[in-house]
Design a protein around this motif. Structure first.
Motif, PDB file in Angstrom:
ATOM      1  N   GLY A 176      -1.993  -0.701 -14.604  1.00  0.00           N
ATOM      2  CA  GLY A 176      -2.125   0.331 -13.568  1.00  0.00           C
ATOM      3  C   GLY A 176      -0.780   0.659 -12.965  1.00  0.00           C
ATOM      4  N   CYS A 177       0.112   1.210 -13.785  1.00  0.00           N
ATOM      5  CA  CYS A 177       1.528   1.356 -13.362  1.00  0.00           C
ATOM      6  C   CYS A 177       1.753   2.531 -12.434  1.00  0.00           C
ATOM      7  CB  CYS A 177       2.428   1.458 -14.582  1.00  0.00           C
ATOM      8  SG  CYS A 177       2.204   3.000 -15.514  1.00  0.00           S
ATOM      9  N   GLY A 178       0.732   3.405 -12.246  1.00  0.00           N
ATOM     10  CA  GLY A 178       0.929   4.567 -11.381  1.00  0.00           C
ATOM     11  C   GLY A 178       2.113   5.391 -11.874  1.00  0.00           C
ATOM     12  N   GLU A 227      -1.973   2.829 -17.816  1.00  0.00           N
ATOM     13  CA  GLU A 227      -2.352   3.644 -16.663  1.00  0.00           C
ATOM     14  C   GLU A 227      -3.430   4.625 -17.138  1.00  0.00           C
ATOM     15  OE1 GLU A 227      -1.843   4.027 -13.285  1.00  0.00           O
ATOM     16  OE2 GLU A 227      -3.138   5.748 -13.603  1.00  0.00           O
ATOM     17  N   ILE A 228      -4.459   4.809 -16.319  1.00  0.00           N
ATOM     18  CA  ILE A 228      -5.593   5.647 -16.757  1.00  0.00           C
ATOM     19  C   ILE A 228      -5.383   7.130 -16.453  1.00  0.00           C
ATOM     20  CG2 ILE A 228      -7.010   5.551 -14.637  1.00  0.00           C
ATOM     21  CD1 ILE A 228      -9.413   4.939 -16.537  1.00  0.00           C
ATOM     22  N   ARG A 251      -4.433   4.279 -20.795  1.00  0.00           N
ATOM     23  CA  ARG A 251      -5.424   3.303 -21.256  1.00  0.00           C
ATOM     24  C   ARG A 251      -6.209   2.762 -20.065  1.00  0.00           C
ATOM     25  NH1 ARG A 251      -5.157  -0.738 -25.719  1.00  0.00           N
ATOM     26  NH2 ARG A 251      -3.519   0.452 -26.729  1.00  0.00           N
ATOM     27  N   ASP A 252      -7.515   2.602 -20.260  1.00  0.00           N
ATOM     28  CA  ASP A 252      -8.380   2.021 -19.240  1.00  0.00           C
ATOM     29  C   ASP A 252      -8.242   0.498 -19.276  1.00  0.00           C
ATOM     30  OD1 ASP A 252     -10.542   1.142 -17.685  1.00  0.00           O
ATOM     31  OD2 ASP A 252     -11.865   2.746 -18.388  1.00  0.00           O
ATOM     32  N   LEU A 253      -8.044  -0.112 -18.125  1.00  0.00           N
ATOM     33  CA  LEU A 253      -7.900  -1.573 -18.057  1.00  0.00           C
ATOM     34  C   LEU A 253      -9.164  -2.288 -18.513  1.00  0.00           C
ATOM     35  CD1 LEU A 253      -6.162  -2.117 -14.595  1.00  0.00           C
ATOM     36  CD2 LEU A 253      -5.134  -1.843 -16.851  1.00  0.00           C
ATOM     37  N   SER A 310       0.123  -4.554  -9.762  1.00  0.00           N
ATOM     38  CA  SER A 310       0.310  -4.251  -8.341  1.00  0.00           C
ATOM     39  C   SER A 310      -0.780  -3.279  -7.889  1.00  0.00           C
ATOM     40  CB  SER A 310       1.696  -3.640  -8.108  1.00  0.00           C
ATOM     41  OG  SER A 310       1.763  -3.125  -6.796  1.00  0.00           O
ATOM     42  N   LEU A 311      -1.685  -3.777  -7.084  1.00  0.00           N
ATOM     43  CA  LEU A 311      -2.740  -2.965  -6.469  1.00  0.00           C
ATOM     44  C   LEU A 311      -3.573  -2.220  -7.514  1.00  0.00           C
ATOM     45  CD1 LEU A 311      -0.580  -1.627  -3.488  1.00  0.00           C
ATOM     46  CD2 LEU A 311      -2.178  -3.553  -3.492  1.00  0.00           C
ATOM     47  N   TYR A 331     -10.598  -2.104  -8.393  1.00  0.00           N
ATOM     48  CA  TYR A 331     -11.510  -0.972  -8.592  1.00  0.00           C
ATOM     49  C   TYR A 331     -12.904  -1.381  -9.068  1.00  0.00           C
ATOM     50  CZ  TYR A 331      -7.333   1.850  -8.187  1.00  0.00           C
ATOM     51  OH  TYR A 331      -6.204   2.439  -7.709  1.00  0.00           O
ATOM     52  N   PHE A 332     -13.072  -2.625  -9.474  1.00  0.00           N
ATOM     53  CA  PHE A 332     -14.222  -3.000 -10.287  1.00  0.00           C
ATOM     54  C   PHE A 332     -15.190  -3.929  -9.545  1.00  0.00           C
ATOM     55  CE2 PHE A 332     -10.156  -2.852 -12.607  1.00  0.00           C
ATOM     56  CZ  PHE A 332     -10.301  -1.585 -13.148  1.00  0.00           C
ATOM     57  N   LYS A 338       5.437   0.661   2.872  1.00  0.00           N
ATOM     58  CA  LYS A 338       5.677   1.703   1.878  1.00  0.00           C
ATOM     59  C   LYS A 338       4.834   2.948   2.144  1.00  0.00           C
ATOM     60  CE  LYS A 338       5.398   2.626  -3.043  1.00  0.00           C
ATOM     61  NZ  LYS A 338       5.178   2.093  -4.383  1.00  0.00           N
TER      62      LYS A 338
HETATM   63  C1  LIG Z   1      -2.995   1.928  -6.048  1.00  0.00           C
HETATM   64  S1  LIG Z   1      -2.297   2.470  -7.536  1.00  0.00           S
HETATM   65  C2  LIG Z   1      -0.938   1.325  -7.747  1.00  0.00           C
HETATM   66  C3  LIG Z   1       0.124   1.889  -8.654  1.00  0.00           C
HETATM   67  C4  LIG Z   1       1.330   0.980  -8.855  1.00  0.00           C
HETATM   68  N1  LIG Z   1       0.979  -0.216  -9.580  1.00  0.00           N
HETATM   69  C5  LIG Z   1       1.940   0.638  -7.514  1.00  0.00           C
HETATM   70  O1  LIG Z   1       1.834  -0.511  -7.053  1.00  0.00           O
HETATM   71  O2  LIG Z   1       2.511   1.556  -6.896  1.00  0.00           O
HETATM   72  C6  LIG Z   1      -3.445   1.910  -8.761  1.00  0.00           C
HETATM   73  C7  LIG Z   1      -3.232   2.549 -10.128  1.00  0.00           C
HETATM   74  O3  LIG Z   1      -4.185   2.006 -11.049  1.00  0.00           O
HETATM   75  C8  LIG Z   1      -4.668   3.085 -11.840  1.00  0.00           C
HETATM   76  N2  LIG Z   1      -6.012   2.739 -12.319  1.00  0.00           N
HETATM   77  C9  LIG Z   1      -7.187   2.760 -11.639  1.00  0.00           C
HETATM   78  N3  LIG Z   1      -8.199   2.395 -12.432  1.00  0.00           N
HETATM   79  C10 LIG Z   1      -7.667   2.135 -13.638  1.00  0.00           C
HETATM   80  C11 LIG Z   1      -8.217   1.725 -14.879  1.00  0.00           C
HETATM   81  N4  LIG Z   1      -9.536   1.513 -15.025  1.00  0.00           N
HETATM   82  N5  LIG Z   1      -7.394   1.585 -15.932  1.00  0.00           N
HETATM   83  C12 LIG Z   1      -6.049   1.816 -15.806  1.00  0.00           C
HETATM   84  N6  LIG Z   1      -5.470   2.196 -14.645  1.00  0.00           N
HETATM   85  C13 LIG Z   1      -6.264   2.362 -13.583  1.00  0.00           C
HETATM   86  C14 LIG Z   1      -4.687   4.268 -10.900  1.00  0.00           C
HETATM   87  O4  LIG Z   1      -4.707   5.490 -11.606  1.00  0.00           O
HETATM   88  C15 LIG Z   1      -3.419   4.043 -10.109  1.00  0.00           C
HETATM   89  O5  LIG Z   1      -2.308   4.665 -10.704  1.00  0.00           O
END
Ligand SMILES: C[S@@+](CC[C@H](N)C(=O)[O-])C[C@H]1O[C@@H](n2cnc3c(N)ncnc32)[C@H](O)[C@@H]1O
Length: 205
Positions: free
Chosen positions: A38-40, A59-60, A80-82, A101-102, A106-107, A189
């Motif tokens: 989930g690299c955002g 990252e999704i 890619r979906d985690l 990181s964060l 979601y799950f 942040k």
């Molecule tokens: C809160 S953001 C954190 C982004 C980054 N890691 C940071 O700390 O700034 C969470 C990220 O996880 C991604 N995400 C959410 N569900 C996901 C999934 N099922 N698979 C992959 N990425 C996902 C979101 O799109 C978002 O970019």
């Protein structure tokens, strides 16, 4: 037309949290790739590649994937979906470190447990997981006032979001992990203070 001066980001919005952990990650990343979940937009991805690590980031969201690819061109950023199987390093074997990181909030709980088991399985023995998790004290970002789906798991504007207390963290990592560091911290942040847990774990052998 009057032009606004381009000001540097105020210090408040800079959150170099990952810098603290680069020396912990480095010995594991010397001969193994690093996976980011989930690299955002790729801020941490860029920190990891700037440290010289070989990085695969997942990252999704396609728009975030594009931004991360621009920000960290040396990383392999996959849309890619985690919840799908995690990739392997291109060179084969397993990862030396995983960063989340964060992105683990979601799950539903059972899905989170399964994801953490897959994360463990993607790591070499003694490799590290560096993660940040929303705290149950994260009041400015949804930890109160929303419909609860599961304990500390709420529906926020139609999207589920989990908040962790210390007991939940200990439970999530109770099997197959050694907790190296667990700290409750506040990041600025996001302008309003955000409470989170910063946790570093080692996969046991
Ligand atoms: C809160 S953001 C954190 C982004 C980054 N890691 C940071 O700390 O700034 C969470 C990220 O996880 C991604 N995400 C959410 N569900 C996901 C999934 N099922 N698979 C992959 N990425 C996902 C979101 O799109 C978002 O970019």
């Amino acid at each position: 037309m009057r032009r606004l001066a381009r000001l540097p980001l105020p210090h408040m919005l800079h959150d170099p949290w990952l810098d603290r952990w680069l020396t912990v990650i480095a010995p594991h990343a010397r001969d193994a790739a690093v996976l980011e979940l989930g690299c955002g937009s790729g801020h941490d991805t860029a920190t990891l590649t700037a440290a010289g690590f070989d990085v695969i980031a997942l990252e999704i969201d396609p728009a975030s994937v594009s931004r991360a690819r621009m920000r960290a061109p040396k990383a392999q950023v996959l849309c890619r979906d985690l919840l799908h199987p995690l990739p392997s390093p291109i060179s084969g074997g397993k990862f030396g470190a995983i960063i989340a990181s964060l992105s683990l909030h979601y799950f539903p709980w059972e899905e989170t447990v399964r994801l953490v088991a897959r994360v463990r399985n993607a790591l070499r023995p003694s490799a590290v997981l560096v993660c940040r998790l929303n705290s149950t004290e994260d009041r400015h970002f949804g930890a109160v006032g929303h419909r609860e789906i599961e304990p500390n798991y709420y529906l926020l504007n139609g999207s589920p979001k989990r908040f962790f207390d210390e007991a939940a963290i200990d439970r999530l990592f109770s099997e197959g992990w050694r907790i190296q560091s667990k700290a409750h911290v506040i990041t600025h942040k996001y302008v309003l203070p955000k409470a989170l847990w910063e946790v570093v774990l080692e996969r046991d052998a």
